[in-house]
Design a protein around this motif. Structure first.
Motif, PDB file in Angstrom:
ATOM      1  N   SER A   1       4.629 -11.640  -7.479  1.00 36.80           N
ATOM      2  CA  SER A   1       3.469 -10.443  -7.143  1.00 36.80           C
ATOM      3  C   SER A   1       2.655 -10.628  -8.597  1.00 36.80           C
ATOM      4  O   SER A   1       3.320 -10.856  -9.762  1.00 36.80           O
ATOM      5  CB  SER A   1       4.377  -8.996  -7.139  1.00 36.80           C
TER       6      SER A   1
ATOM      7  N   GLN B   1      -0.302  -7.940 -10.012  1.00 38.05           N
ATOM      8  CA  GLN B   1      -0.977  -6.659  -9.970  1.00 38.05           C
ATOM      9  C   GLN B   1      -1.951  -6.461 -11.307  1.00 38.05           C
ATOM     10  O   GLN B   1      -1.687  -6.734 -12.408  1.00 38.05           O
ATOM     11  CB  GLN B   1       0.138  -5.497 -10.002  1.00 38.05           C
ATOM     12  N   THR B   2      -3.158  -6.101 -10.893  1.00 40.39           N
ATOM     13  CA  THR B   2      -4.047  -5.952 -12.087  1.00 40.39           C
ATOM     14  C   THR B   2      -4.803  -4.645 -11.930  1.00 40.39           C
ATOM     15  O   THR B   2      -5.033  -3.934 -11.018  1.00 40.39           O
ATOM     16  CB  THR B   2      -5.112  -7.158 -12.188  1.00 40.39           C
TER      17      THR B   2
ATOM     18  N   GLN C   1      -8.210  -1.839  -8.734  1.00 38.84           N
ATOM     19  CA  GLN C   1      -6.999  -2.168  -8.913  1.00 38.84           C
ATOM     20  C   GLN C   1      -6.588  -3.240  -7.811  1.00 38.84           C
ATOM     21  O   GLN C   1      -7.137  -3.003  -6.766  1.00 38.84           O
ATOM     22  CB  GLN C   1      -6.137  -0.931  -8.395  1.00 38.84           C
TER      23      GLN C   1
ATOM     24  N   ASN D   1      -3.826  -6.186  -5.976  1.00 38.52           N
ATOM     25  CA  ASN D   1      -2.335  -6.231  -5.666  1.00 38.52           C
ATOM     26  C   ASN D   1      -2.197  -7.505  -4.690  1.00 38.52           C
ATOM     27  O   ASN D   1      -2.661  -7.538  -3.719  1.00 38.52           O
ATOM     28  CB  ASN D   1      -1.695  -5.037  -5.057  1.00 38.52           C
ATOM     29  N   SER D   2      -1.353  -8.432  -5.175  1.00 43.86           N
ATOM     30  CA  SER D   2      -1.058  -9.471  -4.257  1.00 43.86           C
ATOM     31  C   SER D   2       0.287  -9.705  -4.249  1.00 43.86           C
ATOM     32  O   SER D   2       1.010  -9.578  -5.235  1.00 43.86           O
ATOM     33  CB  SER D   2      -1.482 -10.886  -4.716  1.00 43.86           C
ATOM     34  N   GLN D   3       0.912  -9.895  -2.943  1.00 42.61           N
ATOM     35  CA  GLN D   3       2.251 -10.403  -3.011  1.00 42.61           C
ATOM     36  C   GLN D   3       2.609 -11.797  -2.184  1.00 42.61           C
ATOM     37  O   GLN D   3       1.826 -11.670  -1.071  1.00 42.61           O
ATOM     38  CB  GLN D   3       3.136  -9.145  -2.207  1.00 42.61           C
TER      39      GLN D   3
ATOM     40  N   HIS E   1      -2.632  -8.870   0.460  1.00 44.79           N
ATOM     41  CA  HIS E   1      -3.678  -8.762  -0.832  1.00 44.79           C
ATOM     42  C   HIS E   1      -4.387  -7.376  -0.462  1.00 44.79           C
ATOM     43  O   HIS E   1      -4.615  -7.086   0.538  1.00 44.79           O
ATOM     44  CB  HIS E   1      -4.595  -9.868  -0.896  1.00 44.79           C
TER      45      HIS E   1
ATOM     46  N   ASN F   1       1.583   4.205  -1.945  1.00 43.65           N
ATOM     47  CA  ASN F   1       2.096   3.061  -3.292  1.00 43.65           C
ATOM     48  C   ASN F   1       3.100   4.045  -4.110  1.00 43.65           C
ATOM     49  O   ASN F   1       2.509   5.342  -4.489  1.00 43.65           O
ATOM     50  CB  ASN F   1       1.051   2.662  -4.012  1.00 43.65           C
TER      51      ASN F   1
ATOM     52  N   ASP G   1       4.952   3.594  -8.067  1.00 43.70           N
ATOM     53  CA  ASP G   1       5.324   2.985  -8.994  1.00 43.70           C
ATOM     54  C   ASP G   1       5.906   3.486 -10.104  1.00 43.70           C
ATOM     55  O   ASP G   1       5.607   4.673 -10.499  1.00 43.70           O
ATOM     56  CB  ASP G   1       3.623   2.435  -9.650  1.00 43.70           C
TER      57      ASP G   1
ATOM     58  N   SER H   1       7.596  -1.228  -8.347  1.00 42.79           N
ATOM     59  CA  SER H   1       6.721  -0.915  -7.352  1.00 42.79           C
ATOM     60  C   SER H   1       7.134  -0.886  -5.847  1.00 42.79           C
ATOM     61  O   SER H   1       7.982  -1.974  -5.437  1.00 42.79           O
ATOM     62  CB  SER H   1       5.247  -1.794  -7.333  1.00 42.79           C
TER      63      SER H   1
ATOM     64  N   TYR I   1       5.129  -0.405  -1.769  1.00 40.62           N
ATOM     65  CA  TYR I   1       4.200  -0.290  -1.025  1.00 40.62           C
ATOM     66  C   TYR I   1       4.348  -0.205   0.448  1.00 40.62           C
ATOM     67  O   TYR I   1       5.338  -0.742   1.072  1.00 40.62           O
ATOM     68  CB  TYR I   1       2.869  -1.220  -1.425  1.00 40.62           C
TER      69      TYR I   1
END
Length: 359
Positions: free
Chosen positions: A162, A164-165, A179, A181-183, A196, A314, A316, A330, A332
């Motif tokens: 994962s 996340q930025t 923001q 987010n990639s899984q 993504h 989401n 967190d 996290s 989602y």
């Protein structure tokens, strides 16, 4: 350190690594760019004083950077008496009132900020919830974070990743956030899966109120729900309902336009475009030098596709480790009650990762 709640796989491509490395270089550059002279003075209630650069105040944490330390220091805002600085700042109060100016000294008023601008104002510290630098450049106003989690299991050759930025910017009138987010999940004898998302929001304050004009741009790709690309563009009004050093509540309502392209294997796209209502809410809870809870929910009831409702959720939890490093837990959920044929209504997952933030 990531544990996905859905199972699948991914083959790791060099492009992902290059993009991530580029983002890390950008963060490093921003974090160290345009350092100014550290001549601000923070006076503590116990009589101590810190000569430093005042970076920001958020969630009851005053970030300062003295010359004699290698990293940002966090000071309990409730223990601060006052600040002196010739640097320009934007100050946000609990009631939504906003001020800009330099920070001066007034020995007659304890536990307060003196804002020097066209008209000097005395602000009680307990009512101040945000302090942000206004200069000397755009880069100095950026805040950001990046966190990564990875898990490997030998038994079934499973790999979970994962990334996340986030980047944010605040001036005296505008707020911008970005923001990503990639899984990714990889496992032998199963199909690769990935998810993504990229969310972009721009808020412009309406006069001296808690109301903002909001422009949104969100992008989603999900192999689980057979979405090649979903692009959503919206506009609405947002309001800051609660803003303290322990709680924050932000709401938004408006309209959005969505273009969608299902995976190529599906042939035609079930819902190529739609006009939707958009309703959003974000709640945050903070504890000094400890944990931060952030909950976001977006609902999109369709105006052109009868009965269709989409939602993104989401959750967190951030737990500070040391300095600017933290643990992030996290969860989602992307919901669509009319998904592509054969796709599930929910694409949900979770991760545990280690992150770094810069101010």
């Amino acid at each position: 350190m990531v544990r996905a709640l859905r199972w699948g796989s991914i083959s790791f491509k060099s492009g992902h690594g290059a993009a991530f490395a580029a983002f890390l270089l950008l963060c490093s550059y921003i974090a160290h760019a345009d350092s100014r002279t550290k001549t601000d003075i923070v006076y503590m209630m116990n009589g101590d004083k810190i000569t430093c650069e005042v970076k920001s105040l958020q969630h009851g944490q005053l970030a300062v950077e003295p010359d004699y330390v290698l990293d940002t220091m966090i000071v309990d805002w409730s223990k601060v008496d006052h600040i002196e600085s010739s640097q320009g700042f934007v100050i946000l109060m609990q009631d939504g009132t906003q001020y800009t100016g330099t920070l001066g000294l007034d020995s007659k008023n304890k536990a307060s900020l003196i804002i020097r601008s066209e008209k000097d104002e005395t602000l009680p510290n307990q009512d101040v919830v945000v302090i942000g630098e206004l200069g000397p450049s755009f880069l100095k106003r950026l805040r950001g974070n990046v966190d990564v989690g990875f898990t490997a299991q030998r038994a079934n050759s499973q790999r979970d990743l994962s990334v996340q930025t986030g980047l944010s910017y605040q001036s005296d009138k505008h707020i911008f956030s970005l923001q990503g987010n990639s899984q990714f999940t990889s496992q032998q004898k199963t199909n690769n899966t990935s998810q993504h998302s990229l969310s972009n929001a721009f808020y412009s304050r309406i006069r001296e109120t808690n109301w903002y004009q909001a422009s949104l741009a969100n992008f989603l790709s999900s192999s689980e729900q057979k979405i090649d690309l979903r692009s959503t563009f919206g506009y609405g009004l947002a309001r800051r309902f609660i803003s303290t050093n322990h709680n924050g509540l932000f709401g938004l309502a408006g309209l959005s336009y969505t273009q969608e392209r299902d995976s190529p294997q599906e042939g035609s796209t079930l819902h190529p475009s739609s006009l939707d209502t958009v309703l959003g809410v974000q709640y945050s809870n903070f504890r000094f030098d400890s944990t931060t809870l952030s909950t976001k929910a977006w609902v999109y009831p369709s105006l052109t596709n009868a009965g269709r409702v989409r939602m993104t959720f989401n959750q967190d939890i951030y737990w500070k480790i040391i300095g600017d490093f933290y643990l992030r837990f996290s969860f989602y959920d992307n919901f669509d009650n009319q998904p592509a044929i054969g796709a599930p209504k929910n694409d949900l997952g979770g991760s545990t990762s280690v992150g770094w933030s810069f101010k």
